[in-house]
Design a protein around this motif. Structure first.
Motif, PDB file in Angstrom:
ATOM      1  N   LYS A  33       0.815  -1.218   0.000  1.00 32.77           N
ATOM      2  CA  LYS A  33       0.000   0.000   0.000  1.00 32.77           C
ATOM      3  C   LYS A  33       0.847   1.266   0.000  1.00 32.77           C
ATOM      4  O   LYS A  33       0.510   2.248  -0.657  1.00 32.77           O
ATOM      5  CB  LYS A  33      -0.930   0.009   1.215  1.00 32.77           C
ATOM      6  N   LEU A  34       1.941   1.258   0.754  1.00 33.52           N
ATOM      7  CA  LEU A  34       2.779   2.442   0.903  1.00 33.52           C
ATOM      8  C   LEU A  34       4.197   2.126   0.478  1.00 33.52           C
ATOM      9  O   LEU A  34       4.799   1.162   0.966  1.00 33.52           O
ATOM     10  CB  LEU A  34       2.770   2.928   2.350  1.00 33.52           C
ATOM     11  N   ILE A  35       4.734   2.929  -0.439  1.00 28.27           N
ATOM     12  CA  ILE A  35       6.099   2.738  -0.935  1.00 28.27           C
ATOM     13  C   ILE A  35       6.798   4.093  -0.936  1.00 28.27           C
ATOM     14  O   ILE A  35       6.320   5.049  -1.569  1.00 28.27           O
ATOM     15  CB  ILE A  35       6.116   2.147  -2.366  1.00 28.27           C
ATOM     16  N   CYS A  36       7.919   4.193  -0.235  1.00 25.13           N
ATOM     17  CA  CYS A  36       8.699   5.428  -0.160  1.00 25.13           C
ATOM     18  C   CYS A  36      10.074   5.159  -0.760  1.00 25.13           C
ATOM     19  O   CYS A  36      10.799   4.286  -0.277  1.00 25.13           O
ATOM     20  CB  CYS A  36       8.828   5.905   1.283  1.00 25.13           C
ATOM     21  N   ILE A  37      10.423   5.886  -1.808  1.00 27.14           N
ATOM     22  CA  ILE A  37      11.650   5.637  -2.560  1.00 27.14           C
ATOM     23  C   ILE A  37      12.688   6.718  -2.242  1.00 27.14           C
ATOM     24  O   ILE A  37      12.420   7.910  -2.405  1.00 27.14           O
ATOM     25  CB  ILE A  37      11.372   5.606  -4.075  1.00 27.14           C
ATOM     26  N   TYR A  38      13.866   6.279  -1.789  1.00 26.86           N
ATOM     27  CA  TYR A  38      14.965   7.171  -1.418  1.00 26.86           C
ATOM     28  C   TYR A  38      16.110   7.012  -2.408  1.00 26.86           C
ATOM     29  O   TYR A  38      16.217   5.999  -3.095  1.00 26.86           O
ATOM     30  CB  TYR A  38      15.456   6.855  -0.009  1.00 26.86           C
ATOM     31  N   LEU A 330      -4.567  12.392  -1.217  1.00 25.91           N
ATOM     32  CA  LEU A 330      -4.662  11.584   0.005  1.00 25.91           C
ATOM     33  C   LEU A 330      -6.039  10.954   0.116  1.00 25.91           C
ATOM     34  O   LEU A 330      -6.175   9.790   0.509  1.00 25.91           O
ATOM     35  CB  LEU A 330      -4.359  12.450   1.229  1.00 25.91           C
ATOM     36  N   LEU A 331      -7.080  11.704  -0.247  1.00 30.16           N
ATOM     37  CA  LEU A 331      -8.438  11.160  -0.243  1.00 30.16           C
ATOM     38  C   LEU A 331      -8.556  10.012  -1.243  1.00 30.16           C
ATOM     39  O   LEU A 331      -9.213   9.000  -0.967  1.00 30.16           O
ATOM     40  CB  LEU A 331      -9.453  12.249  -0.580  1.00 30.16           C
ATOM     41  N   ASN A 332      -7.916  10.173  -2.406  1.00 32.19           N
ATOM     42  CA  ASN A 332      -7.936   9.095  -3.409  1.00 32.19           C
ATOM     43  C   ASN A 332      -7.329   7.814  -2.845  1.00 32.19           C
ATOM     44  O   ASN A 332      -7.844   6.719  -3.067  1.00 32.19           O
ATOM     45  CB  ASN A 332      -7.170   9.520  -4.661  1.00 32.19           C
ATOM     46  N   CYS A 333      -6.207   7.944  -2.128  1.00 32.46           N
ATOM     47  CA  CYS A 333      -5.567   6.770  -1.525  1.00 32.46           C
ATOM     48  C   CYS A 333      -6.484   6.113  -0.491  1.00 32.46           C
ATOM     49  O   CYS A 333      -6.583   4.889  -0.422  1.00 32.46           O
ATOM     50  CB  CYS A 333      -4.251   7.166  -0.858  1.00 32.46           C
ATOM     51  N   LEU A 334      -7.138   6.932   0.312  1.00 33.97           N
ATOM     52  CA  LEU A 334      -8.067   6.386   1.308  1.00 33.97           C
ATOM     53  C   LEU A 334      -9.212   5.653   0.624  1.00 33.97           C
ATOM     54  O   LEU A 334      -9.742   4.665   1.147  1.00 33.97           O
ATOM     55  CB  LEU A 334      -8.624   7.515   2.185  1.00 33.97           C
ATOM     56  N   ASN A 335      -9.580   6.133  -0.567  1.00 31.14           N
ATOM     57  CA  ASN A 335     -10.732   5.598  -1.288  1.00 31.14           C
ATOM     58  C   ASN A 335     -10.394   4.390  -2.148  1.00 31.14           C
ATOM     59  O   ASN A 335     -11.264   3.837  -2.815  1.00 31.14           O
ATOM     60  CB  ASN A 335     -11.336   6.707  -2.162  1.00 31.14           C
ATOM     61  N   GLY A 336      -9.118   3.970  -2.180  1.00 27.63           N
ATOM     62  CA  GLY A 336      -8.767   2.762  -2.914  1.00 27.63           C
ATOM     63  C   GLY A 336      -7.984   2.979  -4.188  1.00 27.63           C
ATOM     64  O   GLY A 336      -7.566   2.014  -4.834  1.00 27.63           O
ATOM     65  N   GLY A 359      -0.261   8.299   9.922  1.00 22.44           N
ATOM     66  CA  GLY A 359      -1.679   8.199  10.226  1.00 22.44           C
ATOM     67  C   GLY A 359      -2.495   7.585   9.107  1.00 22.44           C
ATOM     68  O   GLY A 359      -3.514   6.922   9.340  1.00 22.44           O
ATOM     69  N   LEU A 360      -2.047   7.780   7.862  1.00 22.02           N
ATOM     70  CA  LEU A 360      -2.792   7.274   6.700  1.00 22.02           C
ATOM     71  C   LEU A 360      -2.632   5.777   6.486  1.00 22.02           C
ATOM     72  O   LEU A 360      -3.563   5.100   6.046  1.00 22.02           O
ATOM     73  CB  LEU A 360      -2.323   7.989   5.434  1.00 22.02           C
ATOM     74  N   ARG A 361      -1.444   5.268   6.763  1.00 20.37           N
ATOM     75  CA  ARG A 361      -1.077   3.937   6.278  1.00 20.37           C
ATOM     76  C   ARG A 361      -2.030   2.826   6.742  1.00 20.37           C
ATOM     77  O   ARG A 361      -2.332   1.911   5.981  1.00 20.37           O
ATOM     78  CB  ARG A 361       0.346   3.601   6.656  1.00 20.37           C
ATOM     79  N   ASP A 362      -2.545   2.886   7.954  1.00 19.70           N
ATOM     80  CA  ASP A 362      -3.373   1.792   8.465  1.00 19.70           C
ATOM     81  C   ASP A 362      -4.795   1.805   7.917  1.00 19.70           C
ATOM     82  O   ASP A 362      -5.471   0.766   7.930  1.00 19.70           O
ATOM     83  CB  ASP A 362      -3.412   1.833   9.996  1.00 19.70           C
ATOM     84  N   VAL A 363      -5.267   2.966   7.460  1.00 22.54           N
ATOM     85  CA  VAL A 363      -6.647   3.044   6.955  1.00 22.54           C
ATOM     86  C   VAL A 363      -6.699   3.185   5.439  1.00 22.54           C
ATOM     87  O   VAL A 363      -7.773   3.145   4.845  1.00 22.54           O
ATOM     88  CB  VAL A 363      -7.401   4.224   7.610  1.00 22.54           C
ATOM     89  N   GLU A 379      11.709   6.915  10.543  1.00 19.66           N
ATOM     90  CA  GLU A 379      11.443   6.494  11.923  1.00 19.66           C
ATOM     91  C   GLU A 379      10.056   5.873  12.066  1.00 19.66           C
ATOM     92  O   GLU A 379       9.777   5.174  13.040  1.00 19.66           O
ATOM     93  CB  GLU A 379      11.571   7.691  12.877  1.00 19.66           C
ATOM     94  N   TYR A 380       9.183   6.112  11.087  1.00 21.61           N
ATOM     95  CA  TYR A 380       7.800   5.652  11.170  1.00 21.61           C
ATOM     96  C   TYR A 380       7.491   4.505  10.210  1.00 21.61           C
ATOM     97  O   TYR A 380       6.431   3.895  10.292  1.00 21.61           O
ATOM     98  CB  TYR A 380       6.845   6.822  10.867  1.00 21.61           C
ATOM     99  N   LEU A 381       8.402   4.234   9.285  1.00 23.51           N
ATOM    100  CA  LEU A 381       8.121   3.265   8.229  1.00 23.51           C
ATOM    101  C   LEU A 381       8.549   1.857   8.597  1.00 23.51           C
ATOM    102  O   LEU A 381       9.485   1.649   9.373  1.00 23.51           O
ATOM    103  CB  LEU A 381       8.824   3.686   6.930  1.00 23.51           C
ATOM    104  N   ASN A 382       7.870   0.900   7.987  1.00 22.45           N
ATOM    105  CA  ASN A 382       8.264  -0.497   8.064  1.00 22.45           C
ATOM    106  C   ASN A 382       9.323  -0.751   6.989  1.00 22.45           C
ATOM    107  O   ASN A 382       9.242  -0.163   5.901  1.00 22.45           O
ATOM    108  CB  ASN A 382       7.028  -1.376   7.813  1.00 22.45           C
ATOM    109  N   PRO A 383      10.321  -1.590   7.242  1.00 23.98           N
ATOM    110  CA  PRO A 383      11.355  -1.841   6.216  1.00 23.98           C
ATOM    111  C   PRO A 383      10.786  -2.251   4.861  1.00 23.98           C
ATOM    112  O   PRO A 383      11.378  -1.921   3.819  1.00 23.98           O
ATOM    113  CB  PRO A 383      12.191  -2.973   6.830  1.00 23.98           C
TER     114      PRO A 383
END
Length: 454
Positions: A33-38, A330-336, A359-363, A379-383
């Motif tokens: 669902k969530l991907i952060c690219i560094y 962000l609303l689009n992501c919440l909506n699927g 706050g967004l990632r779980d919902v 500090e907030y992300l899962n590996p």
């Protein structure tokens, strides 16, 4: 659930000769669902986002070409389109076919074919779309699960044309479409030809002639939103059920849209009062412009020096205005829906952005893929949510999920600390920077171009 991206494989695209971004959660056989690219500046983060904007743009080339050929001259004669707009179209060389589009995307100084393969999760099943491009489209294939097995929906090349028997319900239409493929395919993709057909025909016609799953695929692919960095600012490909103008700090709307803005105001009020301690309320002011039109201006009621002030959003900080700009995504992501954004945190405080994403990632029901330099977010992300663009000893690009690294025995378990230490690479390695030497060189340069006064 709407379509999700599982893998992107790129060959000879922008700065990538051969690279794969794997977004699959293998244990659950689903898309992350969530991907952060560094990665370092210039490593290719933006080009990953461009790979998705390119795909969405290929869907529109035939529709745009039809508009230029059929509608534009007519609108120009009627005086509905100013000459300046026509001049801008020609000046910017807006893409009317694949050849023009690829000028902005092909690998630098390379004449090899550009190959792109996108793996999706479509109707919760595997789906693959492949595109090979030279001077024009050379090969195009779509496959997804039909009945009980994954099958080719279509495969088109210069030599052959294959369709699944189930894709078209009407044989007569099938024959007429083949004629259009002969006429337009190569300059445009097959999906672009079909997208143009959809825009011309009504819903009942589409239902009578197309398989429902194929229709759904086209619509869901078109619902992916992308924000990329361009030389002249940001380029937005936005797909939303909400009119885009309501996401602006001011504008003109039809009076029938007022109730929509009043409802949208509630969402904005909840969001901004949650993330800003000094904002007490977000609200719109309306002013009648004409019989059918209203002017709206968005305001923030803020605490300033012990007083409540009503501040037009247009004069808010760039970071606050950017949050408004991205709120609909962000609303689009919440909506699927699936959303790709380049440097989404640019101009937004590191900690504020990290808290919002956390706050967004779980919902979140959709998928959010972003590039970022925000190390606080780590500090907030899962590996499994963190990807780093790396270079091997030959400067070939690799995009690695840090979840693939074995846990080491160092004292710190912080992803951020490990990233900054260089455990995952993707950070700049700078030798000692001699500012004094640079200053001396500049003075020498200045003396060669600026003559001292007599």
């Amino acid at each position: 659930m709407p379509i999700k991206v599982m893998n992107i494989h790129l060959e000879n695209f922008k700065s990538f000769s051969d690279v794969t971004l794997n977004l699959e959660n293998k244990k659950l056989t689903e898309a992350k669902k969530l991907i952060c690219i560094y990665g370092e500046n210039g490593s290719g983060k933006t080009n990953i986002i461009h790979s998705m904007s390119f795909l969405i743009e290929t869907l529109q080339t035939r529709s745009f070409s039809k508009f230029i050929q059929d509608k534009l001259p007519e609108l120009q004669k009627e005086g509905k389109i100013p000459k300046e707009f026509i001049n801008d179209l020609m000046k910017n060389n807006l893409s009317m076919d694949i050849s023009n589009l690829c000028k902005n995307y092909h690998y630098i100084d390379n004449d090899n074919l550009m190959k792109l393969k996108y793996d999706f999760l479509f109707m919760e099943k595997p789906c693959e779309y492949t595109l090979v491009i030279g001077d024009d489209v050379k090969y195009e294939k779509l496959s997804y699960k039909i009945n009980t097995k994954v099958s080719e929906v279509f495969a088109i090349s210069d030599e052959s044309l294959k369709f699944s028997p189930s894709i078209f319900k009407n044989k007569k239409y099938n024959n007429s479409l083949k004629e259009k493929i002969k006429q337009y395919w190569g300059k445009h993709t097959f999906l672009s030809i079909i997208t143009a057909e959809f825009s011309d025909k009504n819903e009942s016609y589409i239902e009578e002639n197309f398989d429902s799953s194929f229709t759904r695929f086209i619509k869901e692919l078109s619902q992916i939103s992308v924000v990329t960095k361009q030389n002249n600012g940001e380029a937005h490909i936005m797909a939303s059920a909400i009119p885009l103008e309501v996401n602006q700090p001011s504008g003109i709307i039809h009076k029938e849209q007022k109730s929509l803005l009043v409802s949208y105001q509630k969402l904005l009020n909840f969001f901004f009062t949650s993330v800003y301690a000094d904002i007490d309320e977000i609200y719109y002011k309306f002013e009648e412009q004409s019989k059918n039109q209203l002017k709206f201006v968005l305001y923030a009621k803020k605490q300033m020096n012990g007083e409540l002030k009503n501040i037009p959003f247009e004069i808010e900080s760039s970071g606050t205005k950017k949050l408004l700009q991205y709120f609909m995504y962000l609303l689009n992501c919440l909506n699927g829906q699936t959303v790709f954004v380049d440097e989404m945190d640019d101009g937004i405080h590191d900690l504020l952005f990290a808290k919002i994403i956390d706050g967004l990632r779980d919902v979140m029901q959709g998928q959010l893929v972003i590039t970022t330099h925000n190390t606080t977010l780590l500090e907030y992300l899962n590996p499994k949510e963190v990807y780093v663009i790396q270079k091997d000893f030959k400067a070939n690009t690799i995009i690695e999920c840090i979840n693939n690294y074995q846990q080491r025995t160092q004292k710190t378990n912080s992803i951020r600390s490990k990233y900054l230490r260089g455990d995952y690479e993707g950070i700049p390695y700078v030798d000692a920077f001699d500012a004094e030497f640079l200053q001396d060189q500049f003075l020498e340069f200045r003396n060669t171009v600026v003559k001292p006064r007599a």
